[in-house]
Design an enzyme around this catalytic site. Sequence first.
Site, PDB file in Angstrom:
ATOM      1  N   VAL A   1      16.589   0.946  26.962  1.00 17.11           N
ATOM      2  CA  VAL A   1      16.179   0.888  25.561  1.00 17.11           C
ATOM      3  C   VAL A   1      14.656   0.869  25.541  1.00 17.11           C
ATOM      4  O   VAL A   1      14.040   0.139  26.323  1.00 17.11           O
ATOM      5  CB  VAL A   1      16.737  -0.373  24.867  1.00 17.11           C
ATOM      6  N   CYS A   2      14.080   1.683  24.665  1.00 17.95           N
ATOM      7  CA  CYS A   2      12.631   1.637  24.442  1.00 17.95           C
ATOM      8  C   CYS A   2      11.924   1.942  25.782  1.00 17.95           C
ATOM      9  O   CYS A   2      12.373   2.816  26.536  1.00 17.95           O
ATOM     10  CB  CYS A   2      12.289   0.269  23.848  1.00 17.95           C
ATOM     11  N   THR A   3      10.873   1.220  26.096  1.00 16.10           N
ATOM     12  CA  THR A   3      10.146   1.506  27.338  1.00 16.10           C
ATOM     13  C   THR A   3      10.851   0.964  28.577  1.00 16.10           C
ATOM     14  O   THR A   3      10.293   1.046  29.687  1.00 16.10           O
ATOM     15  CB  THR A   3       8.706   0.963  27.261  1.00 16.10           C
TER      16      THR A   3
ATOM     17  N   THR B   1      12.728   7.548  24.951  1.00 17.76           N
ATOM     18  CA  THR B   1      12.076   6.230  25.003  1.00 17.76           C
ATOM     19  C   THR B   1      11.353   6.023  23.655  1.00 17.76           C
ATOM     20  O   THR B   1      11.470   6.860  22.755  1.00 17.76           O
ATOM     21  CB  THR B   1      11.097   6.151  26.201  1.00 17.76           C
TER      22      THR B   1
END
Lengths: 240, 240
Positions: free
Chosen positions: A108-110, A128
Amino acid sequence: MAKWDVEHNHLTIGGLIFPNLDQMDFTGPFEVLSLIPGSQFHILWKDLAPVRDRRGLVLLPGTTLRDAPALDVLLVPGGQGQEALMDDEEILEFLRTQARQARYVFSVCTGALLCGAAGLLRGVRSTTHWNSFHLLPYFGAIPVDERVVVDGRHVSAAGVSSGIDGALRLVELLGGARMAQAIQLHLQYAPEPPCKGGTPATSSPDILEDARAAGRGLADQRLVTAKRIAEKLGITVPAR
Amino acid sequence: MAKWDVEHNHLTIGGLIFPNLDQMDFTGPFEVLSLIPGSQFHILWKDLAPVRDRRGLVLLPGTTLRDAPALDVLLVPGGQGQEALMDDEEILEFLRTQARQARYVFSVCTGALLCGAAGLLRGVRSTTHWNSFHLLPYFGAIPVDERVVVDGRHVSAAGVSSGIDGALRLVELLGGARMAQAIQLHLQYAPEPPCKGGTPATSSPDILEDARAAGRGLADQRLVTAKRIAEKLGITVPAR
Protein backbone atom coordinates in the site's frame (compact mmCIF):
# COMPACT_ATOMS: atom_id res chain seq x y z
CA MET A 1 -0.38 -24.17 -4.71
CA ALA A 2 -3.81 -25.38 -3.62
CA LYS A 3 -6.70 -22.93 -3.75
CA TRP A 4 -7.29 -21.48 -0.34
CA ASP A 5 -10.65 -22.55 0.99
CA VAL A 6 -12.17 -20.51 3.75
CA GLU A 7 -14.24 -23.44 4.96
CA HIS A 8 -11.28 -25.74 5.43
CA ASN A 9 -8.08 -23.73 5.61
CA HIS A 10 -6.70 -21.24 8.00
CA LEU A 11 -5.30 -18.05 6.47
CA THR A 12 -2.23 -16.48 8.08
CA ILE A 13 -1.87 -12.77 7.40
CA GLY A 14 0.98 -10.56 8.49
CA GLY A 15 1.28 -6.80 8.26
CA LEU A 16 4.51 -4.90 8.85
CA ILE A 17 4.42 -1.73 10.92
CA PHE A 18 7.35 0.64 11.48
CA PRO A 19 8.12 4.07 12.96
CA ASN A 20 6.60 6.93 10.98
CA LEU A 21 4.45 4.73 8.82
CA ASP A 22 1.21 6.28 7.58
CA GLN A 23 -1.19 4.43 9.86
CA MET A 24 -4.09 4.29 7.39
CA ASP A 25 -1.90 2.35 4.96
CA PHE A 26 -1.98 -0.35 7.61
CA THR A 27 -5.27 0.12 9.48
CA GLY A 28 -7.41 0.29 6.33
CA PRO A 29 -6.29 -3.14 5.10
CA PHE A 30 -6.24 -4.50 8.68
CA GLU A 31 -9.91 -3.63 9.03
CA VAL A 32 -10.82 -5.50 5.86
CA LEU A 33 -8.46 -8.47 6.02
CA SER A 34 -8.95 -9.21 9.72
CA LEU A 35 -12.61 -9.91 8.94
CA ILE A 36 -11.77 -12.84 6.66
CA PRO A 37 -13.28 -15.89 8.34
CA GLY A 38 -10.69 -18.33 9.63
CA SER A 39 -7.84 -15.85 9.41
CA GLN A 40 -5.26 -14.72 11.91
CA PHE A 41 -3.53 -11.36 11.60
CA HIS A 42 0.00 -10.84 12.91
CA ILE A 43 1.11 -7.25 13.50
CA LEU A 44 4.83 -7.35 12.84
CA TRP A 45 7.87 -5.32 13.75
CA LYS A 46 11.46 -5.98 14.80
CA ASP A 47 10.51 -5.95 18.45
CA LEU A 48 7.37 -5.49 20.55
CA ALA A 49 7.97 -1.86 21.54
CA PRO A 50 5.23 0.64 20.60
CA VAL A 51 5.43 2.04 17.07
CA ARG A 52 4.42 5.65 16.46
CA ASP A 53 2.89 6.65 13.15
CA ARG A 54 3.85 9.91 11.44
CA ARG A 55 0.97 11.82 13.05
CA GLY A 56 1.26 10.31 16.53
CA LEU A 57 -0.97 7.25 16.56
CA VAL A 58 0.80 4.58 18.60
CA LEU A 59 0.32 0.93 17.62
CA LEU A 60 1.58 -2.14 19.45
CA PRO A 61 3.20 -4.91 17.41
CA GLY A 62 2.07 -8.41 18.35
CA THR A 63 4.78 -10.57 16.76
CA THR A 64 8.45 -9.97 16.01
CA LEU A 65 9.84 -10.59 12.54
CA ARG A 66 11.88 -13.43 13.99
CA ASP A 67 8.78 -15.10 15.45
CA ALA A 68 6.55 -14.54 12.42
CA PRO A 69 5.10 -17.72 10.96
CA ALA A 70 5.08 -18.36 7.21
CA LEU A 71 2.52 -15.88 5.90
CA ASP A 72 -0.15 -16.49 3.29
CA VAL A 73 -0.61 -12.75 2.88
CA LEU A 74 2.12 -10.18 3.49
CA LEU A 75 0.95 -6.57 3.88
CA VAL A 76 3.57 -3.83 3.41
CA PRO A 77 2.34 -0.31 4.20
CA GLY A 78 4.15 2.92 3.47
CA GLY A 79 4.42 6.44 4.77
CA GLN A 80 7.44 8.65 5.26
CA GLY A 81 9.13 6.14 7.60
CA GLN A 82 9.56 3.72 4.70
CA GLU A 83 12.54 5.77 3.53
CA ALA A 84 14.53 4.85 6.66
CA LEU A 85 14.15 1.13 5.90
CA MET A 86 15.28 1.12 2.28
CA ASP A 87 18.71 -0.27 3.17
CA ASP A 88 17.66 -2.20 6.27
CA GLU A 89 18.75 -5.73 5.48
CA GLU A 90 16.77 -7.24 8.36
CA ILE A 91 13.56 -5.84 6.85
CA LEU A 92 14.47 -6.52 3.22
CA GLU A 93 15.47 -10.10 3.96
CA PHE A 94 12.25 -10.61 5.92
CA LEU A 95 10.24 -9.38 2.94
CA ARG A 96 12.18 -11.57 0.51
CA THR A 97 11.86 -14.68 2.67
CA GLN A 98 8.14 -14.25 3.26
CA ALA A 99 7.46 -13.29 -0.35
CA ARG A 100 9.05 -16.53 -1.54
CA GLN A 101 6.18 -18.59 -0.17
CA ALA A 102 3.32 -16.12 0.37
CA ARG A 103 0.17 -16.47 -1.70
CA TYR A 104 -0.01 -12.67 -2.01
CA VAL A 105 2.30 -9.75 -1.36
CA PHE A 106 0.19 -6.63 -0.89
CA SER A 107 1.81 -3.21 -0.83
CA VAL A 108 0.00 0.00 0.00
CA CYS A 109 1.27 3.48 -0.83
CA THR A 110 5.08 3.71 -0.62
CA GLY A 111 5.16 0.20 0.80
CA ALA A 112 5.78 -0.58 -2.88
CA LEU A 113 9.18 1.12 -2.61
CA LEU A 114 10.11 -1.20 0.26
CA CYS A 115 9.08 -4.20 -1.83
CA GLY A 116 11.11 -2.70 -4.65
CA ALA A 117 14.19 -2.31 -2.46
CA ALA A 118 13.84 -5.98 -1.54
CA GLY A 119 13.98 -6.76 -5.25
CA LEU A 120 10.41 -8.05 -5.36
CA LEU A 121 9.09 -5.81 -8.13
CA ARG A 122 11.29 -6.69 -11.13
CA GLY A 123 8.96 -6.94 -14.08
CA VAL A 124 5.89 -6.61 -11.84
CA ARG A 125 3.04 -4.30 -12.82
CA SER A 126 2.68 -2.03 -9.79
CA THR A 127 1.35 1.22 -8.42
CA THR A 128 2.16 3.43 -5.41
CA HIS A 129 1.29 6.88 -3.98
CA TRP A 130 0.95 9.45 -6.78
CA ASN A 131 3.90 11.42 -5.45
CA SER A 132 6.24 8.40 -5.73
CA PHE A 133 4.80 6.87 -8.87
CA HIS A 134 7.72 8.02 -11.05
CA LEU A 135 10.11 6.04 -8.85
CA LEU A 136 8.71 2.61 -9.72
CA PRO A 137 10.98 2.01 -12.75
CA TYR A 138 14.07 2.29 -10.53
CA PHE A 139 12.97 -0.95 -8.88
CA GLY A 140 12.31 -2.65 -12.18
CA ALA A 141 8.54 -2.37 -11.74
CA ILE A 142 6.16 -1.63 -14.60
CA PRO A 143 4.18 1.43 -13.45
CA VAL A 144 0.41 1.14 -13.91
CA ASP A 145 -1.53 4.25 -13.01
CA GLU A 146 -4.52 2.57 -11.43
CA ARG A 147 -5.84 2.59 -7.89
CA VAL A 148 -5.27 -1.12 -7.38
CA VAL A 149 -3.01 -3.26 -9.55
CA VAL A 150 -2.98 -7.05 -9.47
CA ASP A 151 -0.14 -8.86 -11.21
CA GLY A 152 -0.17 -12.52 -10.32
CA ARG A 153 0.46 -12.76 -6.62
CA HIS A 154 1.44 -9.10 -6.32
CA VAL A 155 -1.26 -6.64 -5.32
CA SER A 156 -0.39 -2.98 -5.02
CA ALA A 157 -2.58 -0.08 -4.02
CA ALA A 158 -1.91 3.60 -4.70
CA GLY A 159 -1.82 6.20 -1.87
CA VAL A 160 -3.01 5.67 1.72
CA SER A 161 -6.80 5.22 1.47
CA SER A 162 -6.51 3.02 -1.62
CA GLY A 163 -5.39 0.24 0.70
CA ILE A 164 -9.06 -0.28 1.58
CA ASP A 165 -9.96 -0.91 -2.07
CA GLY A 166 -6.86 -3.07 -2.49
CA ALA A 167 -7.74 -5.16 0.54
CA LEU A 168 -11.28 -5.73 -0.70
CA ARG A 169 -9.84 -6.77 -4.06
CA LEU A 170 -7.56 -9.18 -2.25
CA VAL A 171 -10.50 -10.65 -0.32
CA GLU A 172 -12.24 -11.16 -3.66
CA LEU A 173 -9.19 -12.99 -4.97
CA LEU A 174 -8.87 -15.12 -1.84
CA GLY A 175 -12.45 -15.81 -0.91
CA GLY A 176 -14.64 -14.65 -3.78
CA ALA A 177 -16.93 -11.70 -4.43
CA ARG A 178 -19.49 -12.80 -1.87
CA MET A 179 -16.98 -12.61 0.96
CA ALA A 180 -15.77 -9.20 -0.20
CA GLN A 181 -19.32 -7.89 -0.35
CA ALA A 182 -20.10 -9.18 3.14
CA ILE A 183 -17.08 -7.37 4.57
CA GLN A 184 -17.94 -4.26 2.56
CA LEU A 185 -21.44 -4.26 4.06
CA HIS A 186 -20.10 -4.59 7.57
CA LEU A 187 -17.82 -1.59 6.95
CA GLN A 188 -20.67 0.25 5.24
CA TYR A 189 -18.18 1.00 2.52
CA ALA A 190 -20.14 3.01 -0.01
CA PRO A 191 -17.89 6.04 -0.05
CA GLU A 192 -19.08 9.57 -0.75
CA PRO A 193 -16.13 11.95 -0.62
CA PRO A 194 -17.61 15.37 0.09
CA CYS A 195 -15.24 17.12 -2.33
CA LYS A 196 -14.01 16.47 -5.82
CA GLY A 197 -10.37 15.46 -5.76
CA GLY A 198 -8.12 12.79 -4.34
CA THR A 199 -5.86 12.45 -7.38
CA PRO A 200 -3.46 14.82 -9.17
CA ALA A 201 -5.80 14.85 -12.17
CA THR A 202 -8.92 15.77 -10.20
CA SER A 203 -7.35 18.29 -7.81
CA SER A 204 -7.01 21.93 -8.67
CA PRO A 205 -3.51 22.85 -9.90
CA ASP A 206 -2.74 25.09 -6.93
CA ILE A 207 -3.62 22.36 -4.42
CA LEU A 208 -1.43 19.93 -6.34
CA GLU A 209 1.42 22.42 -6.47
CA ASP A 210 1.19 23.03 -2.71
CA ALA A 211 1.20 19.29 -2.05
CA ARG A 212 4.23 18.78 -4.26
CA ALA A 213 6.03 21.66 -2.57
CA ALA A 214 5.28 20.31 0.91
CA GLY A 215 6.51 16.86 -0.07
CA ARG A 216 9.52 17.96 -2.10
CA GLY A 217 12.21 17.29 0.54
CA LEU A 218 11.15 13.71 1.06
CA ALA A 219 10.48 13.20 -2.65
CA ASP A 220 14.01 14.35 -3.52
CA GLN A 221 15.47 12.03 -0.92
CA ARG A 222 13.39 9.12 -2.21
CA LEU A 223 14.68 9.74 -5.73
CA VAL A 224 18.30 9.64 -4.58
CA THR A 225 17.60 6.40 -2.73
CA ALA A 226 15.76 4.88 -5.70
CA LYS A 227 18.70 5.64 -8.01
CA ARG A 228 21.14 4.10 -5.57
CA ILE A 229 19.01 0.98 -5.22
CA ALA A 230 18.58 0.70 -8.99
CA GLU A 231 22.34 0.57 -9.24
CA LYS A 232 22.54 -2.03 -6.47
CA LEU A 233 19.91 -4.17 -8.24
CA GLY A 234 21.56 -3.65 -11.63
CA ILE A 235 18.51 -1.93 -13.10
CA THR A 236 18.95 0.67 -15.82
CA VAL A 237 16.27 3.32 -16.14
CA PRO A 238 16.15 5.18 -19.47
CA ALA A 239 16.51 8.95 -19.03
CA ARG A 240 13.17 10.72 -19.38
CA MET B 1 -18.13 31.61 19.10
CA ALA B 2 -15.43 33.11 16.88
CA LYS B 3 -14.75 31.43 13.56
CA TRP B 4 -11.77 29.15 13.88
CA ASP B 5 -8.94 30.41 11.74
CA VAL B 6 -6.25 27.94 10.82
CA GLU B 7 -3.71 30.69 10.32
CA HIS B 8 -4.10 32.10 13.79
CA ASN B 9 -5.74 29.56 16.06
CA HIS B 10 -4.72 26.23 17.39
CA LEU B 11 -7.30 23.45 17.08
CA THR B 12 -7.53 20.89 19.88
CA ILE B 13 -9.02 17.57 18.81
CA GLY B 14 -9.73 14.61 21.05
CA GLY B 15 -10.81 11.12 20.08
CA LEU B 16 -12.06 8.53 22.54
CA ILE B 17 -10.83 4.97 22.24
CA PHE B 18 -12.08 2.01 24.30
CA PRO B 19 -11.79 -1.78 24.47
CA ASN B 20 -13.44 -3.55 21.52
CA LEU B 21 -13.97 -0.42 19.52
CA ASP B 22 -13.96 -0.84 15.75
CA GLN B 23 -10.56 0.65 15.03
CA MET B 24 -11.43 2.13 11.63
CA ASP B 25 -14.16 4.25 13.28
CA PHE B 26 -11.24 5.96 14.99
CA THR B 27 -8.27 5.59 12.64
CA GLY B 28 -10.14 6.82 9.55
CA PRO B 29 -11.02 10.18 11.14
CA PHE B 30 -7.63 10.34 12.90
CA GLU B 31 -5.90 10.14 9.54
CA VAL B 32 -7.93 13.03 8.16
CA LEU B 33 -8.23 15.29 11.21
CA SER B 34 -4.61 14.94 12.35
CA LEU B 35 -3.58 16.54 9.05
CA ILE B 36 -5.36 19.81 9.87
CA PRO B 37 -2.62 22.44 10.09
CA GLY B 38 -2.13 23.81 13.59
CA SER B 39 -4.04 21.00 15.26
CA GLN B 40 -3.19 18.67 18.09
CA PHE B 41 -4.89 15.30 18.44
CA HIS B 42 -5.37 13.70 21.87
CA ILE B 43 -6.04 9.97 21.96
CA LEU B 44 -8.21 9.52 25.02
CA TRP B 45 -9.13 6.75 27.40
CA LYS B 46 -9.64 6.35 31.16
CA ASP B 47 -6.01 5.38 31.63
CA LEU B 48 -2.91 4.92 29.51
CA ALA B 49 -3.02 1.13 29.28
CA PRO B 50 -3.14 -0.37 25.77
CA VAL B 51 -6.61 -0.63 24.22
CA ARG B 52 -7.42 -3.60 22.00
CA ASP B 53 -9.86 -3.23 19.14
CA ARG B 54 -12.43 -5.94 18.35
CA ARG B 55 -10.14 -7.64 15.83
CA GLY B 56 -6.91 -7.34 17.83
CA LEU B 57 -5.31 -4.06 16.81
CA VAL B 58 -3.76 -2.55 19.93
CA LEU B 59 -3.69 1.25 20.27
CA LEU B 60 -2.02 3.29 22.98
CA PRO B 61 -3.97 6.18 24.51
CA GLY B 62 -1.97 9.38 24.93
CA THR B 63 -4.10 11.33 27.40
CA THR B 64 -6.47 10.28 30.18
CA LEU B 65 -10.01 11.64 30.31
CA ARG B 66 -9.05 13.45 33.51
CA ASP B 67 -6.10 15.17 31.83
CA ALA B 68 -7.91 16.03 28.61
CA PRO B 69 -7.93 19.72 27.76
CA ALA B 70 -11.09 21.46 26.56
CA LEU B 71 -11.62 20.05 23.08
CA ASP B 72 -12.63 21.96 19.97
CA VAL B 73 -13.54 18.69 18.26
CA LEU B 74 -14.69 15.57 20.11
CA LEU B 75 -14.57 12.32 18.11
CA VAL B 76 -16.65 9.40 19.40
CA PRO B 77 -16.12 6.13 17.52
CA GLY B 78 -18.20 2.97 17.88
CA GLY B 79 -17.88 -0.75 17.51
CA GLN B 80 -19.18 -3.56 19.67
CA GLY B 81 -17.35 -2.27 22.77
CA GLN B 82 -19.60 0.79 22.82
CA GLU B 83 -22.33 -1.34 24.40
CA ALA B 84 -20.27 -1.85 27.57
CA LEU B 85 -20.04 1.92 28.09
CA MET B 86 -23.70 2.83 27.77
CA ASP B 87 -24.12 3.18 31.54
CA ASP B 88 -20.58 4.22 32.33
CA GLU B 89 -21.05 7.54 34.08
CA GLU B 90 -17.36 8.44 33.85
CA ILE B 91 -17.57 8.24 30.07
CA LEU B 92 -21.02 9.80 29.74
CA GLU B 93 -20.10 12.72 31.99
CA PHE B 94 -16.88 13.24 30.03
CA LEU B 95 -18.87 13.40 26.79
CA ARG B 96 -21.42 15.81 28.29
CA THR B 97 -18.76 18.10 29.76
CA GLN B 98 -16.70 18.25 26.57
CA ALA B 99 -19.78 18.60 24.36
CA ARG B 100 -20.87 21.66 26.31
CA GLN B 101 -18.01 23.73 24.92
CA ALA B 102 -16.78 21.83 21.84
CA ARG B 103 -17.17 23.40 18.43
CA TYR B 104 -18.11 20.00 17.00
CA VAL B 105 -19.13 16.63 18.36
CA PHE B 106 -18.42 13.99 15.73
CA SER B 107 -19.76 10.48 16.12
CA VAL B 108 -18.86 7.59 13.84
CA CYS B 109 -20.84 4.36 13.60
CA THR B 110 -22.34 3.31 16.95
CA GLY B 111 -20.45 6.13 18.63
CA ALA B 112 -23.79 7.87 18.05
CA LEU B 113 -25.36 5.53 20.62
CA LEU B 114 -22.78 6.62 23.20
CA CYS B 115 -23.57 10.26 22.45
CA GLY B 116 -27.25 9.34 22.75
CA ALA B 117 -26.72 7.68 26.13
CA ALA B 118 -25.05 10.90 27.28
CA GLY B 119 -28.21 12.76 26.30
CA LEU B 120 -26.51 14.68 23.52
CA LEU B 121 -28.80 13.69 20.64
CA ARG B 122 -32.22 14.99 21.75
CA GLY B 123 -33.76 16.62 18.70
CA VAL B 124 -30.53 16.21 16.74
CA ARG B 125 -30.61 14.93 13.16
CA SER B 126 -28.24 11.95 13.24
CA THR B 127 -27.09 8.76 11.59
CA THR B 128 -25.24 5.62 12.71
CA HIS B 129 -24.27 2.14 11.42
CA TRP B 130 -27.10 0.68 9.31
CA ASN B 131 -27.62 -2.15 11.79
CA SER B 132 -28.27 0.28 14.67
CA PHE B 133 -30.10 2.96 12.72
CA HIS B 134 -33.52 1.98 14.13
CA LEU B 135 -32.24 2.68 17.65
CA LEU B 136 -31.69 6.42 17.16
CA PRO B 137 -35.22 7.46 18.23
CA TYR B 138 -34.68 5.91 21.69
CA PHE B 139 -32.12 8.62 22.30
CA GLY B 140 -34.40 11.37 21.03
CA ALA B 141 -32.42 11.71 17.79
CA ILE B 142 -34.06 12.37 14.43
CA PRO B 143 -32.79 9.56 12.18
CA VAL B 144 -31.50 10.72 8.80
CA ASP B 145 -30.47 7.92 6.45
CA GLU B 146 -27.47 9.59 4.91
CA ARG B 147 -23.79 8.74 5.03
CA VAL B 148 -22.84 11.93 6.86
CA VAL B 149 -25.30 14.14 8.71
CA VAL B 150 -24.50 17.64 9.93
CA ASP B 151 -26.90 19.31 12.35
CA GLY B 152 -25.38 22.46 13.77
CA ARG B 153 -22.36 21.41 15.75
CA HIS B 154 -23.25 17.71 15.60
CA VAL B 155 -21.67 15.66 12.83
CA SER B 156 -22.52 11.97 12.59
CA ALA B 157 -21.27 9.40 10.13
CA ALA B 158 -22.88 6.03 9.34
CA GLY B 159 -20.95 2.75 9.67
CA VAL B 160 -17.18 2.37 10.09
CA SER B 161 -15.66 3.61 6.80
CA SER B 162 -18.07 6.55 6.60
CA GLY B 163 -15.97 8.22 9.29
CA ILE B 164 -13.50 9.14 6.54
CA ASP B 165 -16.18 11.02 4.62
CA GLY B 166 -17.48 12.55 7.85
CA ALA B 167 -14.01 13.74 8.82
CA LEU B 168 -13.46 15.36 5.43
CA ARG B 169 -16.82 17.07 5.78
CA LEU B 170 -15.75 18.32 9.20
CA VAL B 171 -12.49 19.67 7.76
CA GLU B 172 -14.57 21.50 5.18
CA LEU B 173 -16.69 23.03 7.95
CA LEU B 174 -13.64 23.98 10.01
CA GLY B 175 -11.15 25.04 7.40
CA GLY B 176 -12.94 25.28 4.09
CA ALA B 177 -13.09 23.18 0.94
CA ARG B 178 -9.53 23.92 -0.04
CA MET B 179 -8.16 22.37 3.13
CA ALA B 180 -10.38 19.32 2.75
CA GLN B 181 -9.22 18.85 -0.83
CA ALA B 182 -5.57 19.14 0.13
CA ILE B 183 -5.98 16.41 2.76
CA GLN B 184 -7.99 14.30 0.32
CA LEU B 185 -5.15 14.53 -2.22
CA HIS B 186 -2.57 13.50 0.36
CA LEU B 187 -4.70 10.44 1.21
CA GLN B 188 -5.32 9.82 -2.48
CA TYR B 189 -8.95 9.46 -1.52
CA ALA B 190 -10.73 8.76 -4.78
CA PRO B 191 -12.33 5.50 -3.73
CA GLU B 192 -13.13 2.67 -6.12
CA PRO B 193 -14.77 -0.16 -4.22
CA PRO B 194 -14.18 -3.28 -6.31
CA CYS B 195 -17.68 -4.63 -5.67
CA LYS B 196 -21.16 -3.19 -5.65
CA GLY B 197 -22.47 -2.99 -2.11
CA GLY B 198 -21.69 -1.40 1.21
CA THR B 199 -25.27 -0.60 2.18
CA PRO B 200 -28.35 -2.71 2.91
CA ALA B 201 -29.98 -1.36 -0.27
CA THR B 202 -27.07 -2.22 -2.56
CA SER B 203 -26.15 -5.61 -1.07
CA SER B 204 -27.77 -8.80 -2.21
CA PRO B 205 -30.57 -9.97 0.13
CA ASP B 206 -28.72 -13.12 1.21
CA ILE B 207 -25.59 -11.17 2.18
CA LEU B 208 -27.76 -8.74 4.15
CA GLU B 209 -29.61 -11.59 5.85
CA ASP B 210 -26.33 -13.28 6.84
CA ALA B 211 -25.00 -9.98 8.23
CA ARG B 212 -28.16 -9.43 10.24
CA ALA B 213 -28.03 -13.00 11.56
CA ALA B 214 -24.38 -12.67 12.58
CA GLY B 215 -25.09 -9.38 14.37
CA ARG B 216 -28.40 -10.38 15.94
CA GLY B 217 -27.13 -11.10 19.47
CA LEU B 218 -25.49 -7.72 19.83
CA ALA B 219 -28.36 -5.96 18.04
CA ASP B 220 -30.89 -7.46 20.48
CA GLN B 221 -28.77 -6.40 23.41
CA ARG B 222 -28.42 -2.87 22.02
CA LEU B 223 -32.21 -2.63 21.67
CA VAL B 224 -32.75 -3.61 25.31
CA THR B 225 -30.17 -1.01 26.35
CA ALA B 226 -31.68 1.67 24.13
CA LYS B 227 -35.14 1.09 25.62
CA ARG B 228 -33.76 1.30 29.14
CA ILE B 229 -31.90 4.52 28.35
CA ALA B 230 -34.99 6.02 26.68
CA GLU B 231 -36.82 5.46 29.94
CA LYS B 232 -33.96 7.02 31.93
CA LEU B 233 -33.95 10.06 29.63
CA GLY B 234 -37.75 10.30 29.67
CA ILE B 235 -38.06 9.73 25.93
CA THR B 236 -41.15 8.05 24.52
CA VAL B 237 -40.78 6.23 21.23
CA PRO B 238 -44.02 5.54 19.34
CA ALA B 239 -44.52 1.80 18.66
CA ARG B 240 -43.73 0.92 15.06
